[in-house]
Design an enzyme around this catalytic site. Structure first.
Site, short mmCIF file in Angstrom:
data_model
loop_
_atom_site.label_atom_id
_atom_site.label_comp_id
_atom_site.label_asym_id
_atom_site.label_seq_id
_atom_site.Cartn_x
_atom_site.Cartn_y
_atom_site.Cartn_z
N ASP A 25 -12.94 8.39 9.52
CA ASP A 25 -13.24 7.69 8.28
C ASP A 25 -14.74 7.80 8.00
O ASP A 25 -15.55 7.42 8.84
CB ASP A 25 -12.83 6.21 8.46
CG ASP A 25 -13.17 5.37 7.25
OD1 ASP A 25 -13.40 5.92 6.18
OD2 ASP A 25 -13.19 4.12 7.41
N ASP A 33 -10.50 10.45 6.08
CA ASP A 33 -10.66 11.15 4.80
C ASP A 33 -11.08 12.60 5.02
O ASP A 33 -11.34 13.02 6.15
CB ASP A 33 -11.66 10.41 3.90
CG ASP A 33 -12.91 9.98 4.66
OD1 ASP A 33 -13.55 10.86 5.26
OD2 ASP A 33 -13.22 8.76 4.69
N ASP A 102 0.67 20.95 4.10
CA ASP A 102 2.05 20.50 4.16
C ASP A 102 2.66 20.67 2.77
O ASP A 102 2.04 20.29 1.77
CB ASP A 102 2.07 19.01 4.55
CG ASP A 102 3.10 18.70 5.60
OD1 ASP A 102 4.28 18.95 5.33
OD2 ASP A 102 2.73 18.19 6.68
N ASP A 204 8.04 20.84 4.81
CA ASP A 204 8.73 19.61 5.19
C ASP A 204 10.25 19.72 4.97
O ASP A 204 10.69 20.13 3.89
CB ASP A 204 8.17 18.47 4.33
CG ASP A 204 8.60 17.11 4.81
OD1 ASP A 204 8.21 16.72 5.92
OD2 ASP A 204 9.33 16.42 4.06
N GLU A 258 9.94 23.00 8.77
CA GLU A 258 10.50 21.95 9.62
C GLU A 258 12.01 22.03 9.42
O GLU A 258 12.48 21.93 8.29
CB GLU A 258 9.96 20.58 9.18
CG GLU A 258 10.35 19.49 10.17
CD GLU A 258 10.32 18.10 9.56
OE1 GLU A 258 10.21 17.13 10.31
OE2 GLU A 258 10.46 17.98 8.32
N HIS A 333 3.22 14.02 14.28
CA HIS A 333 3.10 12.70 13.65
C HIS A 333 4.43 11.95 13.59
O HIS A 333 4.46 10.79 13.21
CB HIS A 333 2.53 12.87 12.24
CG HIS A 333 3.45 13.66 11.37
ND1 HIS A 333 3.69 15.01 11.58
CD2 HIS A 333 4.24 13.31 10.32
CE1 HIS A 333 4.56 15.45 10.69
NE2 HIS A 333 4.90 14.44 9.92
N ASP A 334 5.54 12.60 13.95
CA ASP A 334 6.85 11.95 13.92
C ASP A 334 7.37 11.59 15.31
O ASP A 334 8.42 10.96 15.43
CB ASP A 334 7.89 12.87 13.27
CG ASP A 334 7.67 13.03 11.78
OD1 ASP A 334 7.12 12.10 11.16
OD2 ASP A 334 8.04 14.10 11.25
C1 NOJ Z 1 9.40 14.97 7.89
C2 NOJ Z 1 8.00 14.49 8.02
O1 NOJ Z 1 7.41 15.08 9.13
C3 NOJ Z 1 8.06 13.00 8.11
O2 NOJ Z 1 6.83 12.43 8.47
C4 NOJ Z 1 8.55 12.48 6.79
O3 NOJ Z 1 8.74 11.09 6.88
C5 NOJ Z 1 9.87 13.12 6.37
N1 NOJ Z 1 9.91 14.53 6.62
C6 NOJ Z 1 10.11 12.92 4.90
O4 NOJ Z 1 9.21 13.68 4.15
#
Ligand code: NOJ
Length: 564
Positions: A25, A33, A102, A204, A258, A333-334
């Site tokens: 930040d 940012d 992305d 995505d 993905e 991140h997931d």
């Molecule tokens: C996959 C992404 O990696 C995730 O973070 C997101 O919530 C879902 N697709 C929906 O876009």
């Protein structure tokens, strides 16, 4: 073995993923940012990585942290401006770093002007940009949503007396790819970013874009698991092929899709270069290994086994041995932090297991993807209370369980391992307040262990840190093409403590030994001629020790031997 004469930069490169909200930040509002990424470019370059994948930075109401886009050509004000973006790209080019953005085009935000127009009237020119089901046809056939508190992917919209489809949250309506205008818009968006100089896209949930727009009842064989159904849309390959022909083939860029729901049997349909679709994709076989069947967010009761881990990686390596190319990742991140999930984040095993996992990712075939903070061994935060969480996924699932009168304590326990917020905590730069991420309270709590050596500054100063090992291991990969392109051979698949494999390219041959055990462990490798073996890197001082054909490894030891 693949021909390595036509090797590509995205095969040899190492990717570093940045979740911009949590990286640095500079405006002191507690949110990372673009200027923050700029500030840290020299650090990123110093890691030896080549490609940055930036999670979404477009304008968004942030229902799902940027995965709900309201304008594909604008930068989210919290992250900065287009001028900041241009500076970032320029700074990256100056340092020889590539930028992958992305691309989120299965859905938009409900605040995107297309959707705002679409929902106005049934004859609006944007109506067919989305999937609508008129209420007079009755209740639409069941579709499941990842982030819906009622578990349904159809949301009734009073204004036009119809339901719209949303595989994710109610604020993420799915785009209708059947409509050629939608596809043209997406092509234009891609060109817009490529013409700026962007080097590729992470796409995505790209396996979900095609839908049977008759919306039949869900075929029986998919009951209990929608994901394979969602990823088998009738025109998926036609659409990907069109994107390739009309846009991707015109630029020297990389794509990584993905691809939930895509198994080994379908892999080459996406990445066989002759088909003209994608370069790489992320499969989910590893990410579901420690989860209950068909429950991507529910931890499995029995612990995962190393033999299963090896099986996943060996099978995927084989698929791409002749054609296509793999992508290797242990977290993002997931999914929770790799050291907490596949290693061991206790004080005694953290260093060895973090460096062991680096050794693994950097000695496998396929492009390695590291996630910010992985290079210093950042761990899961394991929040105790729902009030600490910010992720729509955890919050909504909590609400569902609460409504159903379920076991909330068990849920919080589960989230300590499963929640996406484990991997989204701010980057740990130094030991000052808020880990040097921000001067203000961050949007998501910083992990307290930034004060205990898990920060960049402390690890820069310590030659024996996880960070220094990471840099060294990156150079080992880069100076040995066999570790990138060489054949992979698994040894002793049944061994539950040690993962052993060789990588061979022409005259070069390496043996990789990785312990996944909290105890000392032995392995006999009769099949390997290692009389001349020399350790080229190890996280343990006892690396050279082997008697006869038996190796004994300390807990979470990683050693790479050159065999010839
Ligand atoms: C996959 C992404 O990696 C995730 O973070 C997101 O919530 C879902 N697709 C929906 O876009």
């Amino acid at each position: 073995m693949q021909q390595i004469t036509d090797r590509k930069w995205w095969q040899e490169g190492i990717v570093y993923q940045i979740y911009p909200r949590s990286f640095q930040d500079t405006t002191q509002n507690g949110i990372g940012d673009l200027q923050g990424v700029i500030k840290r470019l020299d650090y990123i370059k110093s890691l030896g990585v080549d490609i940055i994948w930036l999670n979404p930075v477009y304008e968004s109401p942030n229902d799902d942290n940027g995965y709900d886009i309201s304008d594909y050509r604008k930068i989210m004000p919290e992250f900065g401006t287009m001028a900041d973006f241009d500076l970032l790209l320029q700074g990256m080019k100056e340092r020889g770093l590539k930028l992958v953005m992305d691309l989120v085009v299965n859905h938009t935000s409900d605040e995107h002007q297309w959707f705002e127009a679409s929902r106005q009237s049934r004859d609006n020119p944007y109506r067919d940009y989305y999937h609508w089901w008129p209420a007079e046809k009755g209740t639409p056939p069941k579709r499941w949503s990842y982030f819906d508190v009622d578990g349904t992917a159809w949301k009734y919209d009073e204004k036009t007396d119809a339901y719209y489809l949303h595989y994710f949250s109610v604020k993420q309506p799915d785009l209708n790819w059947e409509n050629p205008k939608v596809r043209e818009e997406i092509q234009d968006i891609m060109k817009f970013w490529f013409d700026k100089g962007v080097d590729g896209f992470r796409m995505d949930v790209i396996s979900f874009i095609s839908k049977d727009t008759d919306f039949p009842e869900l075929p029986k064989k998919y009951e209990g698991d929608f994901v394979p159904f969602y990823s088998e849309g009738p025109k998926l390959h036609e659409y990907l092929n069109e994107l390739h022909q009309k846009v991707l083939s015109k630029y020297d860029v990389m794509t990584v899709g993905e691809a939930p729901g895509i198994g080994l049997d379908k892999a080459l349909d996406f990445v066989d270069a002759e088909r003209g679709e994608l370069n790489m994709f992320f499969h989910f076989d590893l990410m579901s290994l420690d989860r209950e069947a068909n429950e991507v967010f529910l931890m499995r009761k029995s612990p995962w086994k190393l033999s299963e881990f090896k099986k996943v990686h060996s099978a995927w390596d084989k698929v791409f041995a002749e054609k296509g190319w793999g992508s290797m990742y242990l977290n993002n991140h997931d999914f929770p932090r790799s050291v907490s999930r596949w290693g061991n984040d206790s004080v005694s095993h953290w260093y060895n297991s973090a460096t062991m996992l680096h050794t693994f990712l950097l000695t496998m075939r396929g492009t390695p993807y590291f996630y910010y903070g992985e290079e210093i061994g950042m761990t899961n935060i394991k929040f105790d209370a729902i009030s600490e969480y910010r992720d729509i996924n955890t919050i909504n699932r909590y609400e569902i369980i609460q409504k159903e009168g379920g076991d909330l304590d068990a849920f919080i326990e589960n989230e300590k391992s499963a929640s996406r917020d484990n991997a989204r905590t701010p980057m740990q730069w130094d030991a000052t307040a808020h880990s040097g991420f921000s001067k203000e309270r961050p949007w998501l709590k910083v992990n307290d262990n930034y004060q205990e050596g898990i920060n960049v500054a402390a690890q820069e100063a310590d030659r024996l840190s996880v960070l220094h090992y990471f840099r060294k291991m990156v150079q080992v990969r880069k100076s040995n093409p066999a570790l990138i392109h060489g054949d992979y051979e698994l040894l002793r698949p049944e061994h539950e403590e040690i993962y052993a494999y060789t990588r061979t390219l022409g005259q070069d041959r390496f043996l990789v030994l990785l312990s996944f055990s909290t105890e000392r462990a032995k392995i006999n490798l009769d099949m390997v001629a290692f009389d001349t073996a020399t350790a080229i890197i190890s996280n343990a001082s006892e690396a050279e020790q082997h008697q006869g054909k038996t190796f004994e490894l300390v807990p979470y030891q990683a050693t790479v031997y050159r065999l010839r």
